[in-house]
Each structure stands twice: as structure tokens, then as C-alpha cells.
Scaffold this motif. Sequence first.
Motif, PDB file in Angstrom:
ATOM      1  N   TYR A   1       0.826  -1.204   0.000  1.00  0.00           N
ATOM      2  CA  TYR A   1       0.000   0.000   0.000  1.00  0.00           C
ATOM      3  C   TYR A   1       0.869   1.266   0.000  1.00  0.00           C
ATOM      4  O   TYR A   1       0.610   2.216  -0.754  1.00  0.00           O
ATOM      5  CB  TYR A   1      -0.924  -0.006   1.222  1.00  0.00           C
ATOM      6  CG  TYR A   1      -1.675   1.293   1.393  1.00  0.00           C
ATOM      7  CD1 TYR A   1      -2.773   1.605   0.584  1.00  0.00           C
ATOM      8  CD2 TYR A   1      -1.271   2.223   2.348  1.00  0.00           C
ATOM      9  CE1 TYR A   1      -3.444   2.801   0.732  1.00  0.00           C
ATOM     10  CE2 TYR A   1      -1.936   3.424   2.498  1.00  0.00           C
ATOM     11  CZ  TYR A   1      -3.028   3.714   1.685  1.00  0.00           C
ATOM     12  OH  TYR A   1      -3.684   4.908   1.824  1.00  0.00           O
ATOM     13  N   LEU A   2       1.899   1.271   0.839  1.00  0.00           N
ATOM     14  CA  LEU A   2       2.777   2.446   0.902  1.00  0.00           C
ATOM     15  C   LEU A   2       3.509   2.665  -0.415  1.00  0.00           C
ATOM     16  O   LEU A   2       3.676   3.808  -0.868  1.00  0.00           O
ATOM     17  CB  LEU A   2       3.787   2.276   2.045  1.00  0.00           C
ATOM     18  CG  LEU A   2       3.203   2.356   3.455  1.00  0.00           C
ATOM     19  CD1 LEU A   2       4.245   1.955   4.492  1.00  0.00           C
ATOM     20  CD2 LEU A   2       2.700   3.766   3.753  1.00  0.00           C
TER      21      LEU A   2
ATOM     22  N   ALA B   1      13.473 -11.688  14.712  1.00  0.00           N
ATOM     23  CA  ALA B   1      13.031 -12.878  15.442  1.00  0.00           C
ATOM     24  C   ALA B   1      11.656 -12.670  16.065  1.00  0.00           C
ATOM     25  O   ALA B   1      10.882 -13.617  16.227  1.00  0.00           O
ATOM     26  CB  ALA B   1      14.053 -13.235  16.518  1.00  0.00           C
ATOM     27  N   ASP B   2      11.328 -11.416  16.429  1.00  0.00           N
ATOM     28  CA  ASP B   2      10.041 -11.146  17.076  1.00  0.00           C
ATOM     29  C   ASP B   2       8.914 -10.960  16.076  1.00  0.00           C
ATOM     30  O   ASP B   2       7.741 -11.014  16.445  1.00  0.00           O
ATOM     31  CB  ASP B   2      10.159  -9.886  17.941  1.00  0.00           C
ATOM     32  CG  ASP B   2      11.156 -10.090  19.066  1.00  0.00           C
ATOM     33  OD1 ASP B   2      11.370 -11.255  19.448  1.00  0.00           O
ATOM     34  OD2 ASP B   2      11.716  -9.087  19.546  1.00  0.00           O
ATOM     35  N   GLY B   3       9.241 -10.671  14.819  1.00  0.00           N
ATOM     36  CA  GLY B   3       8.210 -10.431  13.828  1.00  0.00           C
ATOM     37  C   GLY B   3       8.744  -9.583  12.701  1.00  0.00           C
ATOM     38  O   GLY B   3       9.936  -9.261  12.641  1.00  0.00           O
ATOM     39  N   GLU B   4       7.834  -9.205  11.802  1.00  0.00           N
ATOM     40  CA  GLU B   4       8.226  -8.413  10.651  1.00  0.00           C
ATOM     41  C   GLU B   4       8.040  -6.931  10.947  1.00  0.00           C
ATOM     42  O   GLU B   4       7.164  -6.531  11.726  1.00  0.00           O
ATOM     43  CB  GLU B   4       7.403  -8.825   9.425  1.00  0.00           C
ATOM     44  CG  GLU B   4       7.697 -10.259   8.978  1.00  0.00           C
ATOM     45  CD  GLU B   4       6.886 -10.633   7.755  1.00  0.00           C
ATOM     46  OE1 GLU B   4       5.847  -9.979   7.530  1.00  0.00           O
ATOM     47  OE2 GLU B   4       7.289 -11.561   7.034  1.00  0.00           O
ATOM     48  N   LEU B   5       8.879  -6.110  10.271  1.00  0.00           N
ATOM     49  CA  LEU B   5       8.862  -4.667  10.470  1.00  0.00           C
ATOM     50  C   LEU B   5       8.734  -3.986   9.123  1.00  0.00           C
ATOM     51  O   LEU B   5       9.270  -4.448   8.114  1.00  0.00           O
ATOM     52  CB  LEU B   5      10.154  -4.194  11.157  1.00  0.00           C
ATOM     53  CG  LEU B   5      10.525  -4.864  12.477  1.00  0.00           C
ATOM     54  CD1 LEU B   5      11.901  -4.395  12.922  1.00  0.00           C
ATOM     55  CD2 LEU B   5       9.494  -4.547  13.547  1.00  0.00           C
ATOM     56  N   VAL B   6       8.038  -2.851   9.123  1.00  0.00           N
ATOM     57  CA  VAL B   6       7.947  -1.989   7.946  1.00  0.00           C
ATOM     58  C   VAL B   6       8.501  -0.629   8.355  1.00  0.00           C
ATOM     59  O   VAL B   6       7.970   0.015   9.266  1.00  0.00           O
ATOM     60  CB  VAL B   6       6.499  -1.865   7.432  1.00  0.00           C
ATOM     61  CG1 VAL B   6       6.449  -0.905   6.245  1.00  0.00           C
ATOM     62  CG2 VAL B   6       5.956  -3.230   7.038  1.00  0.00           C
ATOM     63  N   ALA B   7       9.585  -0.210   7.685  1.00  0.00           N
ATOM     64  CA  ALA B   7      10.268   1.043   8.031  1.00  0.00           C
ATOM     65  C   ALA B   7       9.994   2.077   6.955  1.00  0.00           C
ATOM     66  O   ALA B   7      10.132   1.803   5.761  1.00  0.00           O
ATOM     67  CB  ALA B   7      11.771   0.821   8.170  1.00  0.00           C
ATOM     68  N   VAL B   8       9.602   3.275   7.397  1.00  0.00           N
ATOM     69  CA  VAL B   8       9.338   4.403   6.502  1.00  0.00           C
ATOM     70  C   VAL B   8      10.216   5.559   6.962  1.00  0.00           C
ATOM     71  O   VAL B   8      10.204   5.921   8.149  1.00  0.00           O
ATOM     72  CB  VAL B   8       7.852   4.813   6.527  1.00  0.00           C
ATOM     73  CG1 VAL B   8       7.622   6.015   5.620  1.00  0.00           C
ATOM     74  CG2 VAL B   8       6.982   3.640   6.098  1.00  0.00           C
ATOM     75  N   ALA B   9      10.977   6.142   6.030  1.00  0.00           N
ATOM     76  CA  ALA B   9      11.877   7.251   6.357  1.00  0.00           C
ATOM     77  C   ALA B   9      11.501   8.460   5.523  1.00  0.00           C
ATOM     78  O   ALA B   9      11.349   8.372   4.305  1.00  0.00           O
ATOM     79  CB  ALA B   9      13.326   6.858   6.088  1.00  0.00           C
ATOM     80  N   THR B  10      11.307   9.602   6.197  1.00  0.00           N
ATOM     81  CA  THR B  10      11.069  10.877   5.519  1.00  0.00           C
ATOM     82  C   THR B  10      12.237  11.802   5.815  1.00  0.00           C
ATOM     83  O   THR B  10      13.231  11.403   6.420  1.00  0.00           O
ATOM     84  CB  THR B  10       9.747  11.496   6.005  1.00  0.00           C
ATOM     85  OG1 THR B  10       9.867  11.804   7.402  1.00  0.00           O
ATOM     86  CG2 THR B  10       8.592  10.527   5.807  1.00  0.00           C
ATOM     87  N   ASP B  11      12.113  13.058   5.385  1.00  0.00           N
ATOM     88  CA  ASP B  11      13.193  14.013   5.622  1.00  0.00           C
ATOM     89  C   ASP B  11      13.389  14.291   7.104  1.00  0.00           C
ATOM     90  O   ASP B  11      14.500  14.567   7.547  1.00  0.00           O
ATOM     91  CB  ASP B  11      12.895  15.329   4.888  1.00  0.00           C
ATOM     92  CG  ASP B  11      12.897  15.131   3.380  1.00  0.00           C
ATOM     93  OD1 ASP B  11      13.528  14.160   2.927  1.00  0.00           O
ATOM     94  OD2 ASP B  11      12.258  15.937   2.676  1.00  0.00           O
ATOM     95  N   GLU B  12      12.304  14.217   7.889  1.00  0.00           N
ATOM     96  CA  GLU B  12      12.378  14.591   9.296  1.00  0.00           C
ATOM     97  C   GLU B  12      12.061  13.440  10.237  1.00  0.00           C
ATOM     98  O   GLU B  12      12.508  13.448  11.383  1.00  0.00           O
ATOM     99  CB  GLU B  12      11.404  15.741   9.582  1.00  0.00           C
ATOM    100  CG  GLU B  12      11.686  17.000   8.771  1.00  0.00           C
ATOM    101  CD  GLU B  12      10.654  18.077   9.026  1.00  0.00           C
ATOM    102  OE1 GLU B  12       9.671  17.771   9.738  1.00  0.00           O
ATOM    103  OE2 GLU B  12      10.818  19.191   8.521  1.00  0.00           O
ATOM    104  N   LEU B  13      11.286  12.460   9.788  1.00  0.00           N
ATOM    105  CA  LEU B  13      10.760  11.435  10.686  1.00  0.00           C
ATOM    106  C   LEU B  13      11.259  10.054  10.295  1.00  0.00           C
ATOM    107  O   LEU B  13      11.623   9.798   9.142  1.00  0.00           O
ATOM    108  CB  LEU B  13       9.225  11.438  10.670  1.00  0.00           C
ATOM    109  CG  LEU B  13       8.525  12.754  11.034  1.00  0.00           C
ATOM    110  CD1 LEU B  13       7.022  12.570  10.934  1.00  0.00           C
ATOM    111  CD2 LEU B  13       8.922  13.213  12.424  1.00  0.00           C
ATOM    112  N   GLN B  14      11.239   9.170  11.297  1.00  0.00           N
ATOM    113  CA  GLN B  14      11.470   7.739  11.111  1.00  0.00           C
ATOM    114  C   GLN B  14      10.251   7.017  11.694  1.00  0.00           C
ATOM    115  O   GLN B  14       9.977   7.124  12.893  1.00  0.00           O
ATOM    116  CB  GLN B  14      12.755   7.288  11.821  1.00  0.00           C
ATOM    117  CG  GLN B  14      14.033   7.905  11.285  1.00  0.00           C
ATOM    118  CD  GLN B  14      14.427   7.310   9.945  1.00  0.00           C
ATOM    119  OE1 GLN B  14      14.002   6.201   9.600  1.00  0.00           O
ATOM    120  NE2 GLN B  14      15.227   8.048   9.197  1.00  0.00           N
TER     121      GLN B  14
END
Length: 473
Positions: free
Chosen positions: A363-364, A377-390
Motif C-alpha cells: 500500500y505504501l 526474530a520477534d516479527g516483521e517490520l515496515v520502516a518508513v523514512a522521511t526528511d524529518e521522521l522515522q
Amino acid sequence: MDEMKMYQEGQAAGGGRPQAATMPDMLEQMRQIFADRDAEYTRMEQAYQKRKEILDAKEASLLETVSGLEDRLSVVTAREGNVREKEAELQEKMESLAKEKAALQEAQAELEKEKTEQWMKVSLLREEARNEKLRSQRLAGEYEEKLSKLPADSPYLSVLQETAGQAARKQMEEKIAAMETSLRQKEQTITEMQAENEDREVQIAALQGTVDSQKEELEKGKEENRQLKAKNEYLTKTNQELEELSQILPEQQKQDMESLHTLAKELTEEKEALKEENRRLMEENRRLQEEKGELFKKLMAGVQSGTQDRESWQEKREWEEKGSSQNTEEIEETDTTISQEEPLQADVLLMEDLLTAETLQEYLQEEGVNARLLHSADGELVAVATDELQIMFAFRESPRFDIRKKQKGGWGMKKLIRRYNENKAGLTFIYDENEEELIGSAEFSLSISPEDLIHKVYQAARIYFGYQDKKEK
């Protein structure tokens, strides 16, 4: 499934994202202005302290220099006295050497005179010996002549000749021996006088060398004395200049201190005014944050109600599918294969409705957002990086998302986090001092749609982190 798609399309069409508020940016700019102003006050105070330390160090250095110059002046004065004493001693030695040299010259003159006299005496003795020899020759001739006048047969002739010859020879030999002895004594005396004269000449040469070295040492002492006098004059002049500077320095330092105190007073008054303005703005910010918290609560309540409606609709659909499968089993008993596949299809539909990390990433990416899928090991992650935010979406036993932003810490940050947490806005705020990040986190349900989740996260980012989408800019 058609009804589910229609519901999602309705949510996507009706769930427009509101415009980002500009007040957080203005408050952030105001906080930055106050922080810069406090930093400027700190720098001015540090400059004042640094200048004061430099002036104090300069004054101490001047006092130390004056003390050192006074010590050097006393040392130079003592050395000058020693040089004068040494010069007096050298003068006395030179006078003594001059007297000794004059005495040696007089002794040498006397020796030369005595030598000349001795040579004259020797010459006289030689001439006298020659005269005596001539006289003895004359007497011998006369005696021979008298003997020749005697008769040849005289018995006394031979005796007289022999006696006269022996006496004359003896007398002559005695005179010659005496003269030779006297000459040897005179020559020995002259040789001794020459040796003594040579010794005195050696002594005179040694004394002359000593006198020359003493003269050189005296000249060197005079030159050193002149240098010390010049250095003494320079040190005296420098000491006077330092005394004048030490008198001028306290007045200048006093003027600088007065100007710095005046400036510090003005800065203090301005700082108090800015603190009052900051307090007023903080009160207004607190009120706005409370309003934002209420709005976010309403937004969260709307999202949760939509989620609950969706869950109830899913449960209703499951019951309908189960009922239809049971009716199918009663009517069509012979077709056992179809009656067994209906519950499996319902389970598949239920599993497909749950949100997964892959679904959120797809979707992203469709929305043009750079999203990465990570595995742990704990699960899956979705990482989104912008100019100012993580932003990080963690699909674990308790799904949750984190919003991170780099910000400076301090007392203001602690106060802001406490106010956010007291408002109970649906997020939990903490500050990571090691990474210097403000972190807001909250849990989410897997039954929520990607659109609603992203809308919820970006709305929180706008309200609490001052985020603005590039499309909105």
C-alpha cells in the motif's frame, strides 16, 4: 467480498486527510529563537568571563614582568659593582706592572752600562798586557845588550843569562797568568751578567704578556660594563613604561567592567521580558495542545468505531457463510466435497482481511512512499523514512508503531513530554537521550485497513511532530 471492497472504497473516499496545522511549526520556531537567544546570552557571558580572565592574566603577567625586571636590575647592578671592583683591581695590577717594568728597564740599563764598563776594563787590561809584553821585550833586549857587553870568558855570563832568562820568563809567565786569570774572571762575570740579563729579559717578556692579557681583560670588562649600562638604561626605561601601563590598566579594566555590567543588566532585563513572553506562548501552546489532544481523541474514537463496525460486519458475514454452508449440507448430502470447502473459504477470507506487513508495504509503495520490509526474530517490520521522521510498524504479538524525530533535549523537552502524556492523546511519548530523538508510540489492531492506519499515523505526526507532506507544501 464485493461489500468489503465497497466499504473500503467508501472509507478511502470519505477519509480525506486534514491540512497540517502551522501552529506547531511556529511554536517550534519560537522555541528555536529562545534557544538561540539563550545561547547568545551564554556566549556573551563566556566572552565577558574570557575577557576578564585575559585582563587578570595580563595584569598578573605585567606584575610578574615588573618583578622579573626588578630582579634583573638588581642582578645587573650587582654585576656592575663587581665589574667596577674588578676594574679597580686591574688598574692596580697595571700600575704595579708598570712600576715593575720601569724597574726592570732601569736594571737592564744598568746591566748594559756595567757590561760596557766591564768590556772597557777587559780591553784596558788587554792593552796593559800588551804594553807589559812590549816593555818586557824591551827590558829583555836591554838586558841582552848589557850581557853582550860583558867579556865572553866571564864566568858570570852564563849564570846571569840563565838567571835573567828564568827570572824574566817567570815574571812574564806570572804576569800573563795573572792577566789570563783576571780576563777569565771578567769573562765569567760578563757571561753571568749576560745570563742574568737574558733571564730578566724573559721575565720582562712574560710580564709584558701578562700586562697585555690584563689590558685585554680590562678592555673586555669595560665593554661588558658599557653593555650592562646600556641594558640597565633599557630595563629602567621598560620598568617606567610598565609602571605607567600598570597605572593605566586598572582604569581601562574598570571602564570595561562598567560597560560589561551595563550590558549584562540590559541583557538580564531583555531575558526577563523574553521569559515572560515565552511563558505566555507556552500557556497558549498548552491550550492548543489540549485542543489537539481532544481532536485526536475524537479522531481515534472515529477510527475505532469504524473498526468495530467492520469487525461486527465480518462476524455477521461469517455467521451467514456458516449458515449457508450448513443449509447446503442438509440439502445436498451427496456433494460432500463442496460442503467441506465452504468453511475453508470463509477462513481464507477472514485471514485475508487481517493486515500484514506485506500488505502495508504494498500500500505504501502504491502511495509513492519508500517503505522497507525487515525481518526479525520477534516479527516483521515496515520502516518508513522521511526528511524529518522515522516511522516503524512492528507486526509482533502486540502490533505497534513508533514515530521518531531528532530534537534537542533539555528541560523544555521533559515538560513537553509530560504535557503530552498527561493529555492522554492515544500515544505514549518518551525521549531517547542517546539518540536525541522524541519517540511517540501506540498499538494498532491488525483488523484495521492500511488506509486508516496510515491516516492515523500521519495525523499524529502532523499534530505532535510538526510533519508536513511534500504534496501539502
